[in-house]
Every structure is written in C-alpha cells, then in structure tokens.
Design an enzyme around this catalytic site. Structure first.
Site, PDB file in Angstrom:
ATOM      1  N   HIS A  51      -9.727 -27.271  40.876  1.00  0.00           N
ATOM      2  CA  HIS A  51     -10.953 -27.117  41.938  1.00  0.00           C
ATOM      3  C   HIS A  51     -11.547 -28.106  42.540  1.00  0.00           C
ATOM      4  CE1 HIS A  51     -13.413 -24.553  43.999  1.00  0.00           C
ATOM      5  NE2 HIS A  51     -14.464 -25.816  43.101  1.00  0.00           N
ATOM      6  N   TYR A  84     -13.576 -30.443  44.840  1.00  0.00           N
ATOM      7  CA  TYR A  84     -14.953 -31.341  44.672  1.00  0.00           C
ATOM      8  C   TYR A  84     -14.798 -33.058  44.902  1.00  0.00           C
ATOM      9  CZ  TYR A  84     -17.318 -27.048  44.809  1.00  0.00           C
ATOM     10  OH  TYR A  84     -18.061 -25.782  45.688  1.00  0.00           O
ATOM     11  N   ARG A  96       0.506 -16.330  53.616  1.00  0.00           N
ATOM     12  CA  ARG A  96       0.977 -17.974  54.320  1.00  0.00           C
ATOM     13  C   ARG A  96       2.269 -18.652  53.109  1.00  0.00           C
ATOM     14  NH1 ARG A  96      -2.934 -20.360  48.812  1.00  0.00           N
ATOM     15  NH2 ARG A  96      -1.571 -22.588  49.858  1.00  0.00           N
ATOM     16  N   ARG A  97       2.791 -19.658  52.625  1.00  0.00           N
ATOM     17  CA  ARG A  97       3.688 -20.625  52.873  1.00  0.00           C
ATOM     18  C   ARG A  97       5.254 -19.777  52.851  1.00  0.00           C
ATOM     19  NH1 ARG A  97       0.675 -20.615  47.075  1.00  0.00           N
ATOM     20  NH2 ARG A  97      -0.434 -21.886  46.917  1.00  0.00           N
ATOM     21  N   HIS A 130      -9.328 -21.403  55.803  1.00  0.00           N
ATOM     22  CA  HIS A 130      -9.890 -21.833  54.518  1.00  0.00           C
ATOM     23  C   HIS A 130      -9.804 -22.649  54.546  1.00  0.00           C
ATOM     24  CE1 HIS A 130     -12.925 -21.866  51.514  1.00  0.00           C
ATOM     25  NE2 HIS A 130     -12.480 -22.410  50.947  1.00  0.00           N
ATOM     26  N   PHE A 131      -8.368 -23.772  53.966  1.00  0.00           N
ATOM     27  CA  PHE A 131      -8.855 -25.160  53.551  1.00  0.00           C
ATOM     28  C   PHE A 131      -8.669 -26.148  54.713  1.00  0.00           C
ATOM     29  CE2 PHE A 131      -4.464 -23.989  52.012  1.00  0.00           C
ATOM     30  CZ  PHE A 131      -3.695 -25.026  52.741  1.00  0.00           C
ATOM     31  N   HIS A 132      -8.636 -25.506  55.889  1.00  0.00           N
ATOM     32  CA  HIS A 132      -8.095 -25.941  57.155  1.00  0.00           C
ATOM     33  C   HIS A 132      -9.468 -26.840  57.612  1.00  0.00           C
ATOM     34  CE1 HIS A 132      -3.392 -25.664  57.067  1.00  0.00           C
ATOM     35  NE2 HIS A 132      -4.017 -27.114  57.817  1.00  0.00           N
TER      36      HIS A 132
HETATM   37 FE1  HAS Z   1     -12.408 -23.086  48.637  1.00  0.00          FE
HETATM   38  C1  HAS Z   1      -9.609 -22.206  48.094  1.00  0.00           C
HETATM   39  C2  HAS Z   1     -13.646 -20.489  47.001  1.00  0.00           C
HETATM   40  C3  HAS Z   1     -15.343 -24.943  48.985  1.00  0.00           C
HETATM   41  C4  HAS Z   1     -10.913 -26.372  50.052  1.00  0.00           C
HETATM   42  N1  HAS Z   1      -9.715 -23.997  48.907  1.00  0.00           N
HETATM   43  C5  HAS Z   1      -9.049 -23.562  48.383  1.00  0.00           C
HETATM   44  C6  HAS Z   1      -7.774 -24.031  49.269  1.00  0.00           C
HETATM   45  C7  HAS Z   1      -8.784 -25.132  49.135  1.00  0.00           C
HETATM   46  C8  HAS Z   1     -10.068 -24.971  49.153  1.00  0.00           C
HETATM   47  C9  HAS Z   1      -8.030 -26.636  49.682  1.00  0.00           C
HETATM   48  O1  HAS Z   1     -12.716 -18.579  45.250  1.00  0.00           O
HETATM   49  C10 HAS Z   1      -6.875 -23.310  49.151  1.00  0.00           C
HETATM   50  C11 HAS Z   1      -5.830 -23.999  47.591  1.00  0.00           C
HETATM   51  C12 HAS Z   1      -4.361 -23.428  47.297  1.00  0.00           C
HETATM   52  O2  HAS Z   1      -3.425 -24.383  48.216  1.00  0.00           O
HETATM   53  O3  HAS Z   1      -4.219 -22.836  47.423  1.00  0.00           O
HETATM   54  N2  HAS Z   1     -14.272 -22.294  47.920  1.00  0.00           N
HETATM   55  C13 HAS Z   1     -14.443 -21.830  47.653  1.00  0.00           C
HETATM   56  C14 HAS Z   1     -16.501 -21.349  47.232  1.00  0.00           C
HETATM   57  C15 HAS Z   1     -16.541 -22.594  47.998  1.00  0.00           C
HETATM   58  C16 HAS Z   1     -15.246 -23.694  48.619  1.00  0.00           C
HETATM   59  C17 HAS Z   1     -16.229 -20.897  46.988  1.00  0.00           C
HETATM   60  N3  HAS Z   1     -12.717 -24.985  49.168  1.00  0.00           N
HETATM   61  C18 HAS Z   1     -14.094 -25.845  49.171  1.00  0.00           C
HETATM   62  C19 HAS Z   1     -14.487 -26.644  49.547  1.00  0.00           C
HETATM   63  C20 HAS Z   1     -13.093 -27.258  50.099  1.00  0.00           C
HETATM   64  C21 HAS Z   1     -12.271 -26.152  49.773  1.00  0.00           C
HETATM   65  C22 HAS Z   1     -15.808 -27.453  49.752  1.00  0.00           C
HETATM   66  C23 HAS Z   1     -12.301 -28.883  50.582  1.00  0.00           C
HETATM   67  C24 HAS Z   1     -13.848 -29.245  50.911  1.00  0.00           C
HETATM   68  N4  HAS Z   1     -11.859 -21.244  48.006  1.00  0.00           N
HETATM   69  C25 HAS Z   1     -12.054 -20.753  47.175  1.00  0.00           C
HETATM   70  C26 HAS Z   1     -11.251 -20.231  46.143  1.00  0.00           C
HETATM   71  C27 HAS Z   1     -10.282 -19.771  46.614  1.00  0.00           C
HETATM   72  C28 HAS Z   1     -10.139 -20.891  47.758  1.00  0.00           C
HETATM   73  C29 HAS Z   1     -11.667 -18.594  45.614  1.00  0.00           C
HETATM   74  C30 HAS Z   1      -8.873 -19.176  46.734  1.00  0.00           C
HETATM   75  C31 HAS Z   1      -8.340 -18.175  47.518  1.00  0.00           C
HETATM   76  C32 HAS Z   1      -7.051 -17.426  46.768  1.00  0.00           C
HETATM   77  O4  HAS Z   1      -6.851 -16.143  46.583  1.00  0.00           O
HETATM   78  O5  HAS Z   1      -6.147 -18.245  46.505  1.00  0.00           O
HETATM   79  C33 HAS Z   1     -18.294 -23.653  47.986  1.00  0.00           C
HETATM   80  O6  HAS Z   1     -18.525 -24.637  47.174  1.00  0.00           O
HETATM   81  C34 HAS Z   1     -18.842 -23.401  49.674  1.00  0.00           C
HETATM   82  C35 HAS Z   1     -19.932 -23.094  49.043  1.00  0.00           C
HETATM   83  C36 HAS Z   1     -20.423 -24.073  50.714  1.00  0.00           C
HETATM   84  C37 HAS Z   1     -21.565 -23.327  51.362  1.00  0.00           C
HETATM   85  C38 HAS Z   1     -21.786 -24.083  52.540  1.00  0.00           C
HETATM   86  C39 HAS Z   1     -22.891 -24.644  52.580  1.00  0.00           C
HETATM   87  C40 HAS Z   1     -23.327 -25.437  54.472  1.00  0.00           C
HETATM   88  C41 HAS Z   1     -23.413 -27.337  54.296  1.00  0.00           C
HETATM   89  C42 HAS Z   1     -23.655 -27.757  55.196  1.00  0.00           C
HETATM   90  C43 HAS Z   1     -25.074 -27.633  55.585  1.00  0.00           C
HETATM   91  C44 HAS Z   1     -24.872 -28.174  57.846  1.00  0.00           C
HETATM   92  C45 HAS Z   1     -26.054 -29.140  58.188  1.00  0.00           C
HETATM   93  C46 HAS Z   1     -26.260 -29.050  59.366  1.00  0.00           C
HETATM   94  C47 HAS Z   1     -26.993 -29.216  56.923  1.00  0.00           C
HETATM   95  C48 HAS Z   1     -22.267 -22.293  51.054  1.00  0.00           C
HETATM   96  C49 HAS Z   1     -23.818 -27.746  53.190  1.00  0.00           C
HETATM   97  C50 HAS Z   1     -26.905 -28.167  60.153  1.00  0.00           C
HETATM   98  C51 HAS Z   1     -27.785 -28.423  61.294  1.00  0.00           C
HETATM   99  C52 HAS Z   1     -27.842 -27.894  62.077  1.00  0.00           C
HETATM  100  C53 HAS Z   1     -28.566 -28.265  63.322  1.00  0.00           C
HETATM  101  C54 HAS Z   1     -27.864 -26.116  62.300  1.00  0.00           C
HETATM  102 CU    CU Z   2     -11.590 -23.358  44.242  1.00  0.00          CU
END
Ligand code: HAS
Ligand code: CU
Length: 566
Positions: free
Chosen positions: A234, A238, A450-451, A385-387
């Site tokens: 995890h 980050y 998957r996988r 999700h991760f893509h």
């Molecule tokens: Fe995830 C699985 C939960 C973020 C990557 N994640 C994965 C895997 C990868 C990955 C690689 O709870 C698969 C691993 C594997 O092979 O099994 N993930 C989360 C949560 C967040 C999250 C709670 N993940 C990421 C990020 C990754 C990433 C970042 C890579 C860089 N993830 C999971 C969970 C799994 C998981 C479970 C396991 C699933 C399973 O069962 O296998 C949070 O950190 C996300 C918080 C982010 C937000 C969005 C905030 C928005 C922003 C953009 C602002 C936009 C602007 C533009 C400023 C709530 C910051 C606006 C302008 C305009 C004009 C509109």
């Molecule tokens: Cu994670």
C-alpha cells in the site's frame, strides 16, 4: 550553457538557475532506464490484452503469466521507481543546490545496485523462472536469483534515498530556524515512507521467500508473506502518487503562471501521508482468512484517514487554479477555467491525470468498504482501478513532467512540435484508458476474475458474455490496449527526441517559489523525529498483534505451487 543558447527563445525557455550538469547526468540515467522499461512494459501489455481477449495465441515459449509478470514489474516497479528518483535528483539539485561529490557518488551507487537487481529479476522473468506476478505472492515460487534481485533493487533505492535525504538535512542544518524548501520536505517524506515500507519486502524475502526458494525450508506461511507484502504494497502506491502530487503542488502553479495556494497545507498533507499510508495494508486482504475482523476494521478506519490528505490536495490544487484564473481576469463561477493554459502539455497531461483521479480515488473508497470489497475483490474491477490510478493519474503526470525535465537535463529545448506531440499522446492515452479501464470496471462487476489467462470456462454462458459486450468485454479491453500502445510508442518517440534530438538550448525548470505563508509554517511540521516516531507507533499498533497471531497460530505451511510457470 553558451550565450548563443541563451539567445534561443521560445515559449518554454527561461535561463534560470539550472540543475548542475553532474546531478543532471545522474537524473538522466534514471530517466533513460525508466523509458526503456516503459517500452518493454507496454509491449507486454499489448500482447497480454490481445491474448486474454482470445485475439491472438501466444507462442509456446511465452506464457501469459510470464508476460503479465514482466508487464507489472517493468511498469509498476521499474518505470515508476526510476523516473521518481530521476525527478528527485534533478529537483533537489535545483532547489537545494548541487550535491556534494560524496553524496552524488552514493546516488550512483544506489543507481547501479538498483540496476543490477533489476537485471537479475528481469532475466529470471524472461527465462520463465519467475512468473509470480508483480505481487510475488507465495506459494508461487520464483528462482532465488529473482528474490536476490528484488533485495538489491530495494537496497539500491535506499542508498539513492539516503543520498537525497542527506542533501536535504545538510541544507536544514545550514539554515537553522528556516522552513526547508518544499521540494526537499516532500521528497524526504516520500523517501522515509519508501524506506520504512521496504522493510516489509526485506523481511518476507530474506526471512521467508529466499530460504524457501533455496530449498532450506519446504513450506511457507502464506498469510504472513502476503501481509508483509501489503505492508509494503500500500505505501508503494503512495510512493507513486506523492511525487505526482509534488508536480501538482510545485510545478503546475508555475506552469500556469500562478502561485501555490498554501505551503503549510501541502506540508501537512505530506506528513499525513507518511503517518497513515503504512498501517493500512489489510485493505488488500479484507477477503483473506487468518486476520481477525477487528484488525481489518482498525486498518480500514486508518485507510479512510489516509484519504484526507488526498482531499486536502484536491482542495489546494483546485484553489490554486481558481486563484490563478481569477488573477488573470477570469470572471463568473467557471470563467477562470478558460484562463488555464490548455495548450501546454506541461499542464494538460497532469490535468487529465487529476481529472481522472476524481473517479479513480472514488473507486478506492469503494474498494476499502468491506461489503463492496466482497463484490470486487480479485475481479477485473481492481485491474481497472489501478490502471486509472497509477496507470493514468501518475503516468500522465510523469509524461507531462518528462516534457520539461528531459530537455532541462540534456540542455535541449522543448519545441512547439514536441508540445503538440505531447498533447496528442495525452489524448490517446486518456481515450485508450477510458475504453480499457472502463470495460475492466464493468466486467469486474459482472464477476470476471483477474489474474487469469484466456478461458471461456468450458463455454459457460456467463463467461462467454465477457467476450461479447460492446462496451465491456475482453475485446474492448484489447481495443483500449491497442490505443494505449500507440500512445506509449508515441511517448517513447517523444522521450528519444527530447533526450537526443531536440535542438540544443535552454528549457525552463518550472518550480514555484515557496508560497507567501512559508514563514508562518508551524515549526512542528518540520519535526521529523516526531513524525517518524508516530508513524512507527501506528505501524506497531496496527500490525504487532495480527503478525504475532499469524506466526503463533499458523496453520501448516503451504508447499510450493508452480503450475503458472510450467
Ligand atoms: Fe488503490 C487496490 C483503496 C488510491 C493503486 N490500488 C489497488 C491496487 C493498486 C492501487 C495498484 O481498499 C491493486 C493491487 C493489487 O495488485 O492487488 N486506493 C484505495 C483508496 C485510495 C486508493 C482508499 N490506489 C490508490 C492510488 C493508487 C492505487 C493513488 C496508485 C497510484 N486500492 C484500494 C483498495 C484496494 C486497492 C481497498 C484493494 C482492492 C482489492 O480487493 O484487491 C485513496 O487513496 C484514494 C483517495 C483519493 C481521492 C480522490 C481525490 C481527488 C484528487 C483529484 C483532484 C482534481 C483536481 C482537478 C484538483 C478520494 C486529488 C480538478 C479541476 C477541475 C476543473 C475539475
Ligand atoms: Cu492500498
């Protein structure tokens, strides 16, 4: 830099302080390896998308899982790590002055060790002796050389990280009482996170996987090795997103001609990442036996806490956009949006990454919710999700960065032609990903696992449906994959051009000055001992009892299971 070079002007040039040439060389080597890994990685992606959709058949000497491992390792681990360290070395040189010869040598030592590790691991994957996917889950077993390669890779990055941190702390010591430059602060937080997380890989590889692959033990404690992997896995995500956020916080405000909304808020976000990114690995193991619901619950709560700094980031960046757009005369609720430099790839590529991170992060919240995790775990949804997280938000941000970072360190110019090529790359990547990741998400909801290699599960109607839908099938995934590969080739071309063929000259290193509120930054935000202490306390709280249980109440270990490789 000669006078005539300085005279060459275009939209992107700015004869400001530069990265020292020696530091630039170190950064450049990192970036070169990153993009060659990228090229091989996307080729793997193409083959596997086509093979999984049943559109091509792989030759007998190449297996699906072998390609899947190469794809994951080369893109998720090698490309990201090298480009991040390249960015850090260049950025530290720019913001904290040139590295001392000693520290630069340490950086090179790290580079070479990481590279030796990479070559060892990659060779074993190519030899089909390590088709264990990028998560190297036991009881799949790889050749011991693969595991040694992993350890060298991690230790190499620690050396490079030590060099960067020492450079930062040297600055801090020479400037007592002054808030440190934001770049160094953020890079240091990221590296501390990486080093503490890497201990998990070191523990499982040295304590479990290596002795087991050398035949010193017959069986392995599977849940323990997975837990140690996710203790690392995890924070790994980050480690990818934090440098992307650094580009958003530090580079984008300069590119759009504005200033960062708040430095203190940025520092707070990075401290929160350091504290809460590690004790949350169980959200990848919610469906696994051997961990009690109490500890899953605790780590789920901590997972929702680590969402907060991403929301702070969204707020900060949005505020920076609006502030800048209004200063430039944008009127009304959304008029300021028009004032942003949409035609500038340095802004546009990361912006598309931000936009896509809104649904991508929301998907993360879904994953972290126990009942919904039961629906999506081990399905194509997770691959979707991760893509869009690492594969789009992070990658597009790094693409945008490459367009100024590479010419900065090679002493070349970002031309208008390259800028346009970058915009096309960004569109292609985004469109390809919409098809591919969109289809993966939907198919996951329909239960596609998957996988798995190509299979119709003996023509089961449910499985056949995964090959038929127009918007959600393995065929759509393959189509998206083809578009992505085209975008990837174009990006590789952009890289080669910027690295070796663009006209000589000066390109701006866009770096926003530390914001006006910097002198009001609370001093405790710089108290690293405090933050490392709290981070360790949280880790011990979240992991000690579950790991003690896993070891003491372990079921019989698992024998080796290697039918993916053969
Ligand atoms: Fe995830 C699985 C939960 C973020 C990557 N994640 C994965 C895997 C990868 C990955 C690689 O709870 C698969 C691993 C594997 O092979 O099994 N993930 C989360 C949560 C967040 C999250 C709670 N993940 C990421 C990020 C990754 C990433 C970042 C890579 C860089 N993830 C999971 C969970 C799994 C998981 C479970 C396991 C699933 C399973 O069962 O296998 C949070 O950190 C996300 C918080 C982010 C937000 C969005 C905030 C928005 C922003 C953009 C602002 C936009 C602007 C533009 C400023 C709530 C910051 C606006 C302008 C305009 C004009 C509109
Ligand atoms: Cu994670």
């Amino acid at each position: 830099m000669t006078q005539s070079n300085l005279a060459v002007k275009d939209d992107f040039s700015n004869p400001e302080i530069h990265v020292s040439p020696k530091d630039g060389k170190l950064a450049f080597y990192h970036i070169v390896i990153a993009f060659f890994a990228f090229l091989l990685g996307i080729l793997g992606g193409l083959l596997q998308g086509l093979a999984r959709g049943g559109l091509i058949e792989l030759p007998s000497w190449l297996t699906y899982y072998q390609i899947l491992t190469a794809h994951g390792v080369l893109l998720a681990l090698v490309f990201t790590t090298y480009i991040i360290f390249g960015f850090f070395f260049a950025g530290m040189s720019k913001t904290h002055g040139p590295f001392s010869d000693g520290l630069r040598k340490l950086g090179w030592a790290g580079f070479w060790l990481t590279t030796v590790g990479t070559v060892m691991a990659a060779t074993m994957i190519l030899a089909n002796e390590a088709s264990v996917l990028y998560t190297f889950y036991a009881p799949l077993q790889a050749h011991y050389i693969f595991y040694i390669g992993l350890v060298l890779f991690i230790v190499g990055t620690w050396l490079a990280g030590a060099s960067i941190m020492a450079h930062y702390f040297k600055w801090k010591k020479q400037n007592p009482g002054t808030p440190t430059p934001l770049f160094g602060f953020m890079a240091t937080a990221t590296i501390i996170l990486w080093i503490v997380a890497g201990l998990g890989v070191a523990a499982t590889v040295l304590g479990q996987l290596l002795p087991w692959s050398l035949g010193m033990t017959d069986e392995i404690n599977v849940v323990l090795s997975r837990t140690l992997f996710w203790y690392f896995g995890h924070p790994l995500v980050y480690f990818w997103i934090m440098p992307a956020y650094m580009v958003w916080y530090l580079v984008i405000p300069k590119v759009i001609g504005g200033r960062l909304f708040s430095g203190s808020l940025a520092r707070l976000a990075f401290v929160l990442f350091l504290l809460f990114s590690i004790p949350v690995g169980f959200h990848h193991q919610l469906m696994e036996a051997g961990i009690t619901e109490f500890w899953k619950y605790i780590q789920t709560i901590l997972t929702f806490v680590v969402v907060v700094p991403s929301l702070l980031t969204a707020f900060s960046i949005f505020a920076t956009f609006e502030q800048t757009g209004r200063e430039k005369g944008g009127k009304g609720i959304f008029g300021w949006l028009k004032k942003l430099p949409w035609g500038d790839v340095r802004f546009f590529a990361p912006f598309m990454g931000m936009l896509i991170f809104i649904p991508a992060g929301t998907g993360g919240l879904i994953n972290a919710s126990f009942q919904l995790n039961a629906v999506i775990h081990n399905t194509m949804w997770v691959v979707g999700h991760f893509h869009i997280t690492v594969g789009t938000t992070v990658v597009l941000t790094f693409f945008g960065m490459a367009f100024w970072l590479i010419p900065v360190i090679t002493g070349r110019r970002l031309t208008k032609f390259m800028n346009r090529s970058g915009i096309v790359t960004t569109w292609l990547w985004t469109i390809g990903m919409m098809f591919m990741s969109g289809a993966m998400h939907i198919m996951g909801l329909y239960g596609a696992p998957r996988r798995t290699a190509y299979t119709t599960y003996q023509d089961h109607p449910q499985a056949l449906a995964w090959f038929e839908g127009i918007f959600a099938s393995h065929i759509t995934v393959a189509l998206g994959g083809v578009i992505l590969t085209a975008a990837g080739f174009l990006m590789f071309y952009n890289f080669v051009y910027l690295a070796w063929f663009a006209p000589k000259g000066v390109t701006e290193f866009p770096m926003t000055p530390d914001p006006d509120d910097t002198h009001n930054t609370p001093a405790f935000l710089e108290n690293w001992k405090l933050w490392i202490g709290i981070a360790i306390a949280l880790i011990l709280f979240a992991y000690t009892i579950p790991i003690y249980d896993m070891i003491n109440n372990a079921p019989p270990g698992s024998p080796t299971f290697n039918n993916l490789i053969r």
